[in-house]
Design a protein around this motif. Structure first.
Motif, PDB file in Angstrom:
ATOM      1  N   PRO A 154       0.835  -1.211   0.000  1.00 47.34           N
ATOM      2  CA  PRO A 154       0.000   0.000   0.000  1.00 47.34           C
ATOM      3  C   PRO A 154       0.865   1.255   0.000  1.00 47.34           C
ATOM      4  O   PRO A 154       1.889   1.323   0.668  1.00 47.34           O
ATOM      5  CB  PRO A 154      -0.805  -0.132   1.296  1.00 47.34           C
ATOM      6  N   GLY A 155       0.435   2.224  -0.754  1.00 48.01           N
ATOM      7  CA  GLY A 155       1.209   3.450  -0.935  1.00 48.01           C
ATOM      8  C   GLY A 155       1.614   3.530  -2.381  1.00 48.01           C
ATOM      9  O   GLY A 155       1.140   4.385  -3.133  1.00 48.01           O
ATOM     10  N   LEU A 156       2.493   2.628  -2.786  1.00 51.81           N
ATOM     11  CA  LEU A 156       2.796   2.520  -4.211  1.00 51.81           C
ATOM     12  C   LEU A 156       1.549   2.085  -4.973  1.00 51.81           C
ATOM     13  O   LEU A 156       1.291   2.532  -6.087  1.00 51.81           O
ATOM     14  CB  LEU A 156       3.923   1.501  -4.422  1.00 51.81           C
ATOM     15  N   HIS A 157       0.772   1.213  -4.347  1.00 48.85           N
ATOM     16  CA  HIS A 157      -0.477   0.748  -4.944  1.00 48.85           C
ATOM     17  C   HIS A 157      -1.650   1.175  -4.063  1.00 48.85           C
ATOM     18  O   HIS A 157      -1.566   1.140  -2.837  1.00 48.85           O
ATOM     19  CB  HIS A 157      -0.472  -0.779  -5.076  1.00 48.85           C
ATOM     20  N   SER A 158      -2.739   1.572  -4.692  1.00 52.87           N
ATOM     21  CA  SER A 158      -3.953   1.964  -3.962  1.00 52.87           C
ATOM     22  C   SER A 158      -4.863   0.781  -3.676  1.00 52.87           C
ATOM     23  O   SER A 158      -5.792   0.884  -2.872  1.00 52.87           O
ATOM     24  CB  SER A 158      -4.731   3.023  -4.755  1.00 52.87           C
TER      25      SER A 158
END
Length: 510
Positions: free
Chosen positions: A383-387
């Motif tokens: 999470p963060g790089l990907h939502s």
């Protein structure tokens, strides 16, 4: 609007006048494409009622509303005997003023079925040939083009039923195998002559509640499946959230014995029987309401479903045109059986009940994405790089909010029409159409919950859920794969919606 009635072609016959309509009977007739036929007793009633009216008109100068008078505010205008047939022909033309989207084929079939059933009871004084032609339309799947706007839900569903009836007199448009064809052309192809309407027939055809009733049963069929899906998907969510089964214990629901609540708790216990996730010791004392109160919320909606079904079933076996003719009593009575208030209120309540299924579903989705119970934020590995699945919850929230707006009751509204003669109307047609939209939205929200729960469940491995839930999970994964990294999720949502409309499950017995 999705088809809810998968077709299996058979040659069975529903004999009108010998068997009452129930939800299961209606589903069978339309799903299996049963043919319709009039029972001998129904034919006799239709002929007797028509003969009585013809004799009455020939021997009396008495005024009978809509038979030898104008309509609505024009009720005091006498129509001379030579023009009574023209009056009925004019009525169908002048009242066929629907607008909006075309009514789906499934609902038009139901309209035909319900109109035939009502006329065949022998209180409407129509010709036998008129009813038989409507049966021809049904049996040959010749579906008049009907529009969704135009009915106030009183005086009958005037505009929709006028469009349904126009092809009887060679006017309007018929859908034939998906193609729109002028009715006159269809009649000629079948070597059918247009019906020559007699006194009373036009008003018998367009007075009635068959538009809102057809939508009502369409909505009930979809609601029945949505309620079943909601329990099954919720069961997956419970295990995905590592929820407790304590709130579903039989003893809790025996002391608050609402039928729907008892049924839901039983279904959840059944669906999660044998789950290693459910059986392990829980760290939390209680779960959020969207999990803990599933029996109370889903169950209340099931109870509303049952109440709505009772209203609709009575209506499906009723006579709702005006005036009504009672040969045995030598009576022609003008009343208000066309008023849709019972259906309007029931459909409003069904909308509210089904919207709540979507509302609590969206809350479970929210909880699964919240990073609790050992699950990663938004159910993505990085999470963060990907939502991850962050935004499908936004979509569900927006849809749930739309349903809240759609659930403003139509039945509390009314508007004066026909120059004040028709001064209270039910708006039942609006209630019926928007209920269908609410249900479309509920399916979308449930599909988003399933997408989320299926993702979350994989973070519980190597533990497994029950056989029932794992069956659902495996079947779903054939449509939508595990979300390893961000991708276009609109595709996943559409596939999930398609899946829940198709999925057929068998119950595992522990």
């Amino acid at each position: 609007m999705p088809a809810v009635l998968d077709r299996v072609i058979k040659t069975s016959v529903h004999e009108i006048g010998s068997t009452e309509l129930t939800l299961e009977r209606i589903k069978t007739i339309v799903q299996e494409r049963w043919q319709l036929a009039l029972a001998p007793v129904a034919k006799a009633r239709i002929r007797e009622c028509r003969a009585y009216l013809d004799q009455k008109l020939a021997s009396s100068e008495q005024l009978f509303y809509g038979i030898n008078t104008g309509f609505g505010y024009l009720q005091n205008v006498r129509i001379n005997r030579a023009e009574t047939n023209d009056l009925q022909y004019n009525l169908l033309q002048s009242h066929a003023c629907g607008l909006g989207e075309e009514v789906p084929a499934d609902i038009v079939r139901l309209m035909l079925l319900f109109k035939i059933e009502s006329l065949a009871q022998g209180y409407s004084a129509v010709q036998l040939g008129t009813v038989e032609r409507l049966i021809d339309f049904f049996n040959h799947d010749l579906l008049p083009v009907v529009y969704s706007q135009g009915s106030l839900g009183a005086s009958g569903d005037l505009a929709p039923l006028s469009h349904l009836s126009l092809p009887l007199i060679g006017l309007g448009i018929i859908t034939v195998k998906g193609k729109k064809v002028p009715a006159a052309q269809v009649l000629a192809q079948h070597d059918w002559h247009p019906i020559q309407l007699q006194a009373k027939e036009g008003i018998a055809l367009i007075n009635g509640t068959q538009f809102m009733l057809a939508y009502g049963f369409y909505n009930l069929i979809r609601a029945e499946r949505a309620l079943e899906l909601a329990d099954l998907i919720a069961a997956m969510s419970i295990d995905a959230f590592d929820g407790s089964l304590q709130p579903f214990h039989e003893r809790l629901h025996q002391i608050r014995p609402h039928p729907g609540q008892i049924d839901t708790a039983s279904k959840i216990r059944q669906y999660l029987s044998g789950s290693s996730i459910a059986e392990k010791t829980k760290e939390q004392v209680q779960d959020p309401y969207s999990f803990r109160c599933i029996p109370q919320v889903h169950g209340a909606s099931k109870d509303v479903f049952a109440d709505t079904l009772a209203v609709m079933t009575r209506e499906a076996n009723a006579v709702t045109d005006n005036p009504n003719v009672f040969p045995d009593d030598d009576l022609i009575l003008s009343g208000g059986n066309f008023h849709g208030q019972p259906l309007a209120m029931a459909l409003d309540f069904l909308s509210i009940a089904m919207a709540e299924i979507g509302s609590i579903s969206e809350r479970r989705t929210y909880q699964l994405l919240s990073g609790q119970r050992g699950l990663p934020l938004f159910l993505i590995k990085n999470p963060g790089l990907h939502s991850g699945l962050m935004i499908p919850q936004y979509t569900a929230a927006g849809i749930v909010s739309e349903n809240k707006q759609l659930c403003t009751p139509a039945s509390v509204d009314s508007i004066v029409s026909s120059n004040g003669q028709e001064d209270h109307v039910s708006m039942g047609a609006n209630a019926a159409v928007k209920c269908a939209r609410v249900l479309d939205n509920v399916y979308k929200v449930l599909a988003i919950e399933l997408l989320t729960a299926a993702q979350a469940l994989e973070f519980r491995r190597p533990l497994s859920s029950s056989a029932q839930v794992e069956d659902l999970h495996r079947a779903f994964r054939k449509f939508v794969s595990f979300n390893e990294a961000d991708r276009v999720l609109a595709d996943d949502l559409q596939l999930s919606i398609s899946f829940i409309n198709r999925y057929k499950w068998t119950t595992h017995v522990a």
